[in-house]
Design a protein around this motif. Structure first.
Motif, PDB file in Angstrom:
ATOM      1  N   GLU A  53       3.153 -53.358  49.676  1.00 30.73           N
ATOM      2  CA  GLU A  53       4.355 -54.175  49.297  1.00 30.73           C
ATOM      3  C   GLU A  53       5.458 -53.418  50.327  1.00 30.73           C
ATOM      4  N   GLU A  54       5.804 -54.269  51.388  1.00 32.62           N
ATOM      5  CA  GLU A  54       6.925 -53.891  52.493  1.00 32.62           C
ATOM      6  C   GLU A  54       8.060 -54.883  52.576  1.00 32.62           C
ATOM      7  N   GLU A  55       9.151 -54.527  51.729  1.00 34.87           N
ATOM      8  CA  GLU A  55      10.133 -55.493  51.805  1.00 34.87           C
ATOM      9  C   GLU A  55      11.151 -54.800  52.726  1.00 34.87           C
ATOM     10  N   LEU A  76       4.926 -49.187  48.778  1.00 38.04           N
ATOM     11  CA  LEU A  76       4.288 -49.306  50.140  1.00 38.04           C
ATOM     12  C   LEU A  76       2.656 -48.766  49.680  1.00 38.04           C
ATOM     13  N   ALA A  98       8.423 -50.567  56.300  1.00 38.30           N
ATOM     14  CA  ALA A  98       7.031 -50.727  56.605  1.00 38.30           C
ATOM     15  C   ALA A  98       6.424 -49.229  56.832  1.00 38.30           C
ATOM     16  N   ARG A  99       5.299 -49.262  56.296  1.00 41.00           N
ATOM     17  CA  ARG A  99       4.631 -47.757  56.370  1.00 41.00           C
ATOM     18  C   ARG A  99       4.513 -47.355  57.697  1.00 41.00           C
ATOM     19  N   THR A 149      10.186 -46.824  46.584  1.00 40.11           N
ATOM     20  CA  THR A 149       9.640 -47.030  47.901  1.00 40.11           C
ATOM     21  C   THR A 149       8.227 -46.596  48.098  1.00 40.11           C
ATOM     22  N   ILE A 182      12.879 -54.068  57.712  1.00 43.09           N
ATOM     23  CA  ILE A 182      11.718 -53.711  58.513  1.00 43.09           C
ATOM     24  C   ILE A 182      11.994 -54.268  60.124  1.00 43.09           C
TER      25      ILE A 182
END
Length: 368
Positions: free
Chosen positions: A129-131, A125, A134-135, A121, A97
Motif C-alpha cells: 500500500e503506497e499512499e 508498504l 513509495a518503497r 508507514t 509520491i
C-alpha cells in the motif's frame, strides 16, 4: 554547519490541528527553529476538511503557503526549493509520491523525509500500500527522520534501504503547554482523534474504569468518534479541542491517558506528541505499555494494561506519588523534548550529513 538555515517543509498540516497530531508537532519544531534563527517555508495542501477547522492562519514563526496543486506550488517555489539548505517532506502529505519524485528531480541540496507515522508507514508498504511514500523512494532521502526510534532505525537502514535513519521524536512548545493552575474537573481524560486500532485500548483503560467508578469523572476529547459508542454517563465528550485550550484541558485532569496505535505499540519507541504535551503540563500520564516507554520516561510514566490497574491508580495511589511521577516527566520533557531541543536535533543531523546528493536520475542509473 554554521549560520542560519533556509528550510522548506511539505507537511500534512500546520494550519489545522483538527483530526491530526501533525500540526502541533510541526508548530513546536518550527518555533524552535525560528528561535534558533533559522527560516522555514511551510507548504500545505489546501484541503477542505482542514479549511473549515483552521486554528493557525498567519504564523509569526514561518511562512505558510496553502497550495491547490503540485504544479502550482513547484512553479511558485522552484528557486527556493533548489537553493534551500534542506527540503523536508512529511508523512501523509497528499500526492506525496508524485511530490517526492518531482522534488528529487529538482536536485535540492538536501532532501529529507520526516515520518511522524513510521510503523504505520512501513506496515502499509509491506502490504504493497503506497499512499504518500513509495518503497523505491526511501533510498532517495539524505536523511529519513523517524518519530520512532530504537530498533526501527536499523530496520529502516537494513531492510528498507534508508541511507541514514535518525530518530526525530515529536516535541512540545513548552511556552504553550504548561500547568495553568486550574482545579481538577476530571479524574482521567484522553485527547485524541478516533482511531479504530486505538479504540480497544480506550475501552479497556478509560471506558471500563468509568463504568466501575460511577462516582469518578472522565473526559474524552477529539473528533470523528462514531455515533454508536456507548459512553458511560460519567464520561464527558468534547468533539474538538483547539491547541490554545490543551494546557487547561490537561491541567484539569488528575491523570491523563495515552493509548498507542497497534503498529506503533508493537514497534515501541514511539512516544506520541500528546504524551509530551500532557507531561509538560504537569499531568501524570497513564499509558498502555510498549518497548522503550520507560527508557524514554524512566520512573516518570505510569503503565497499565487492564481496567483493574487503572482503577487501582485512580483509587489508591498516594497523592505525593502522583505528584512526584508528574514532576519527573515534566523535567524530562523540559530537558529533552521541547521544540528547541528538537530543532537542535534536526540541525545536528544536517551538520553530520556529508554524503553527496543522490538525484532520482542518478539513482535510476545506479540500479541499471
Amino acid at each position: 554547519m554554521t549560520g542560519p538555515l533556509d528550510i522548506a517543509v511539505f507537511g500534512l498540516s500546520l494550519s489545522s490541528s483538527w483530526g491530526n497530531g501533525h500540526a502541533t508537532t510541526w508548530r513546536a519544531l518550527i518555533r524552535g527553529l525560528r528561535r534558533a534563527g533559522h527560516r522555514v517555508l511551510f507548504l500545505e495542501r489546501d484541503m477542505p476538511w482542514y479549511a473549515g477547522h483552521r486554528d493557525l492562519t498567519d504564523p509569526d514563526f514561518c511562512t505558510l503557503d496553502l497550495y491547490d496543486s503540485l504544479d502550482t506550488v513547484l512553479r511558485r517555489h522552484t528557486w527556493r526549493l533548489r537553493a534551500a539548505d534542506a527540503v523536508i517532506v512529511g508523512s501523509y502529505v497528499p500526492e506525496g509520491i508524485a511530490l517526492i519524485d518531482r522534488l528529487a528531480a529538482l536536485g535540492p541540496r538536501r532532501l529529507c523525509f520526516y515520518d511522524i507515522d513510521t510503523p504505520v508507514t512501513l506496515a502499509r508498504l509491506a502490504k504493497g500500500e503506497e499512499e504518500y511514500l513509495a518503497r523505491r523512494q526511501i533510498p532517495l532521502f539524505d536523511v529519513y527522520f523517524s518519530f520512532t526510534g530504537g530498533p526501527m532505525l536499523e530496520t529502516l537502514r537494513r531492510d528498507w534501504g534508508a541511507r541514514r535513519a535518525e530518530a526525530l521524536w515529536c516535541a512540545v512548545d513548552s511556552d504553550r503547554y504548561r500547568p495553568t493552575g486550574d482545579a481538577a474537573d476530571w479524574d482521567l481524560g484522553y485527547l485524541g482523534t478516533y482511531s479504530s486500532d486505538r479504540q480497544d485500548a480506550l475501552k479497556r483503560l478509560l471506558i471500563e474504569p468509568a463504568r466501575r467508578l460511577p462516582a469518578r469523572r472522565f473526559v474524552v476529547a477529539g473528533p470523528q468518534y462514531p455515533e454508536g459508542i456507548d459512553w458511560p454517563a460519567n464520561v464527558e465528550r468534547i468533539a474538538h479541542l483547539p491547541p490554545d485550550r490543551h494546557a487547561s484541558f490537561y491541567s484539569r485532569q488528575r491523570y491523563t491517558l495515552n493509548v498507542t496505535r497497534k503498529d506503533m505499540a508493537a514497534a515501541g519507541w514511539s512516544p506520541s506528541v500528546r504524551l509530551f504535551e500532557a507531561a509538560s503540563c504537569g499531568t501524570p500520564v497513564i499509558s498502555d505499555p510498549w518497548p522503550g516507554l520507560h527508557e524514554i520516561f524512566p520512573d516518570a510514566v505510569l503503565s497499565a494494561e487492564t481496567p483493574e490497574a487503572v482503577v487501582a491508580l485512580l483509587e489508591s495511589q498516594p497523592e505525593q506519588d502522583r505528584r512526584a511521577v508528574a514532576a519527573r516527566a515534566q523535567r524530562i520533557v523540559a530537558e529533552k523534548h521541547t521544540g528547541m531541543a528538537r530543532a537542535r536535533d534536526l540541525v545536528a543531523a544536517f551538520a553530520a550529513d556529508t554524503a553527496p546528493r543522490t538525484s532520482l536520475r542518478n539513482l535510476e542509473r545506479m540500479r541499471e
